[in-house]
Structures are given as structure tokens and as C-alpha cells.
Design a protein around this motif. Structure first.
Motif, mmCIF file in Angstrom:
data_model
loop_
_atom_site.group_PDB
_atom_site.id
_atom_site.type_symbol
_atom_site.label_atom_id
_atom_site.label_comp_id
_atom_site.label_asym_id
_atom_site.label_seq_id
_atom_site.Cartn_x
_atom_site.Cartn_y
_atom_site.Cartn_z
ATOM 1 N N ALA A 71 0.828 -1.206 0.000
ATOM 2 C CA ALA A 71 0.000 0.000 0.000
ATOM 3 C C ALA A 71 0.863 1.257 0.000
ATOM 4 C CB ALA A 71 -0.932 -0.010 1.208
ATOM 5 N N CYS A 72 1.917 1.262 0.804
ATOM 6 C CA CYS A 72 2.798 2.431 0.841
ATOM 7 C C CYS A 72 3.520 2.612 -0.489
ATOM 8 C CB CYS A 72 3.794 2.289 1.986
ATOM 9 S SG CYS A 72 3.052 2.390 3.632
ATOM 10 N N GLY A 73 3.913 1.505 -1.110
ATOM 11 C CA GLY A 73 4.520 1.597 -2.430
ATOM 12 C C GLY A 73 3.560 2.160 -3.459
ATOM 13 N N ALA A 74 2.296 1.737 -3.390
ATOM 14 C CA ALA A 74 1.300 2.246 -4.332
ATOM 15 C C ALA A 74 1.090 3.747 -4.155
ATOM 16 C CB ALA A 74 -0.017 1.498 -4.149
ATOM 17 N N ALA A 123 1.648 6.498 -7.136
ATOM 18 C CA ALA A 123 0.605 7.452 -7.519
ATOM 19 C C ALA A 123 1.112 8.889 -7.456
ATOM 20 C CB ALA A 123 -0.614 7.278 -6.616
ATOM 21 N N MET A 124 1.871 9.209 -6.422
ATOM 22 C CA MET A 124 2.386 10.573 -6.299
ATOM 23 C C MET A 124 3.391 10.888 -7.401
ATOM 24 S SD MET A 124 0.687 11.974 -3.978
ATOM 25 C CE MET A 124 1.596 13.496 -4.188
ATOM 26 N N VAL A 125 4.237 9.925 -7.749
ATOM 27 C CA VAL A 125 5.203 10.154 -8.823
ATOM 28 C C VAL A 125 4.478 10.360 -10.151
ATOM 29 C CG1 VAL A 125 7.057 9.073 -10.157
ATOM 30 C CG2 VAL A 125 7.096 8.963 -7.660
ATOM 31 N N ARG A 126 3.429 9.574 -10.392
ATOM 32 C CA ARG A 126 2.684 9.704 -11.656
ATOM 33 C C ARG A 126 2.006 11.064 -11.785
ATOM 34 N NH1 ARG A 126 2.638 5.073 -14.421
ATOM 35 N NH2 ARG A 126 2.443 3.069 -13.323
ATOM 36 N N THR A 127 1.538 11.613 -10.688
ATOM 37 C CA THR A 127 0.708 12.818 -10.756
ATOM 38 C C THR A 127 1.455 14.092 -10.390
ATOM 39 O OG1 THR A 127 -0.067 12.422 -8.483
ATOM 40 C CG2 THR A 127 -1.391 11.512 -10.270
ATOM 41 N N ALA A 128 2.713 13.985 -9.993
ATOM 42 C CA ALA A 128 3.470 15.174 -9.596
ATOM 43 C C ALA A 128 3.710 16.090 -10.788
ATOM 44 C CB ALA A 128 4.800 14.761 -8.974
ATOM 45 N N ARG A 129 3.756 17.370 -10.510
ATOM 46 C CA ARG A 129 4.072 18.363 -11.531
ATOM 47 C C ARG A 129 5.590 18.475 -11.693
ATOM 48 N NH1 ARG A 129 1.324 23.209 -8.492
ATOM 49 N NH2 ARG A 129 2.631 22.178 -6.921
#
Length: 216
Positions: A109-112, A116-122
Motif C-alpha cells: 500500500a505504501c509503495g502504491a 501514484a504521487m510520482v505519476r501525478t506530480a508536476r
């Protein structure tokens, strides 16, 4: 399957693959039946404590990327605690009664969250770290170092076989360890760069660190 090629940036897909591989390693019958109170390789922590620390690292890197105006000179003001002197200081802990399966779920879960944060970061987003304030790529690479290095520690402690993928290891080395040799196999080189292995003709670093700030 590992993303193709070795050149290029560290991506969210690389990180997702790293999470998948380590979760698979720790979810097998041999792993779940092992004694997780044994030391994790050469670390002073147990395998359980090391896996909790790994989950906590991934959660923390994700959290640092979250705020619209993240702190640039320190970590988020989360509550960190140690269960005893010398133990890892964590925000994230797993219920012991959930067993290794529950612990691995927490890790996944922590990896997910970090994926997600890396995918959506600006592109302009930054996350503080003592080894250099990182962009999303740097955060992904840091997560992969934690995953692969601690998977090695856990494999030694639990009696498992583990080899990280060469392509992802090469991209992580290029992003975080600019002084690492490039004429050696990437996975043994990453172990060497993190103080966990030897390379012929090269002295193992007495102390090691990465460089997570973007290199313009």
C-alpha cells in the motif's frame, strides 16, 4: 516485465515494477513461513522491523510530494517514534497479529502511494531530503533504492534468493549515484554503492549516500 532498455529517466512504471517484484518476493510461501524476527542481513534490525522501515520510507517519500507548498528545508511535521532505542523511527507500523502477510500488504500500500504521487506530480514539485531536495523522478529513484537494497537485506535474513532487474538498477544508478562505475553490472554496482557488496578492484564505500537533487 521490466520496462525495456537501460537508458532514460527513472519512471513511475519502474517504481511500480520494483514494488511488484519485492511484494512477490516477500509474499511467497518460503518468506511467509520464515522467522521475521531474525536479523535482516547485516542490519541490526529484524526482518519485521526492516520491512516496516521500508514501508515507512515509501510512505514518507509519497507524503513529501503531496503538499502544494511542501517544506523545502525539512520533513513534514509527522510524529515519528521508535519502539526501542536503536530501532527505526517510523510513522508507519504494521499490526503483529496480522503476520507477514499483513506486513507485506502495508508495504504494498505504501509503495502504491508513492507510485501514484510520482505519476501525478508536476515538473516543478519538490520533496525535501537530506541527500538533496528531489523532483518526482528522484523520489521514484529513492524509493527503488530502498526497495532493492532492503529486499537484499530481507532475502539474506529470510533465506530467499533476490536479484534486482538490471535495467532499472542502471537507471537508478545514473540518477542518484553519478560517481558509480558504468562498466560493471548494474545490480552488483547498486549493492556496492549502498555498502552491501564488493566490486573487483574497487574499495567498498565506508559511508554511502545518494544525490537526489535534479541535475540541470
Amino acid at each position: 516485465m521490466e520496462p525495456s532498455g537501460t537508458a532514460g529517466p527513472v519512471t513511475a512504471d519502474d517504481l511500480a515494477e520494483g514494488v511488484r517484484l519485492v511484494v512477490a518476493l516477500l509474499s511467497g510461501a518460503q518468506a511467509t513461513a520464515a522467522d521475521w524476527d531474525r536479523p535482516a542481513g547485516t542490519l541490526e534490525w529484524s526482518c519485521w522491523e526492516t520491512a516496516e522501515h521500508l514501508a515507512d520510507d515509501l510512505f514518507s517519500y509519497a507524503a513529501q510530494l503531496g503538499p502544494q507548498s511542501p517544506p523545502v528545508d525539512g520533513f513534514l511535521p509527522l510524529v515519528w517514534r521508535r519502539e526501542a532505542p536503536g530501532k527505526p523511527a517510523n510513522v508507519v507500523f504494521a499490526q503483529r497479529e496480522a503476520g507477514p502477510q499483513g506486513l507485506v500488504q502495508v508495504l504494498e500500500a505504501c509503495g502504491a502511494l508513492l507510485v501514484a504521487m510520482v505519476r501525478t506530480a508536476r515538473p516543478q514539485d519538490r520533496a525535501f531530503h537530506g541527500f538533496g531536495t528531489a523532483d518526482a523522478e528522484g523520489s521514484a529513484a529513492m524509493g527503488l533504492v530502498e526497495l532493492f537494497a532492503h529486499a537484499q537485506d530481507l532475502a539474506l535474513g529470510l533465506g530467499l534468493e533476490w536479484t534486482a532487474p538490471a535495467g532499472i538498477s542502471a537507471r537508478v544508478l545514473a540518477r542518484l549515484f553519478p560517481a558509480a562505475p558504468t562498466d560493471t553490472d548494474p545490480w552488483p554496482t547498486l549493492l556496492w554503492a549502498t555498502g552491501r557488496g564488493d566490486l573487483p578492484g574497487r574499495e567498498r564505500p565506508a559511508e554511502w549516500r545518494w544525490y537526489s537533487a535534479p541535475r540541470d
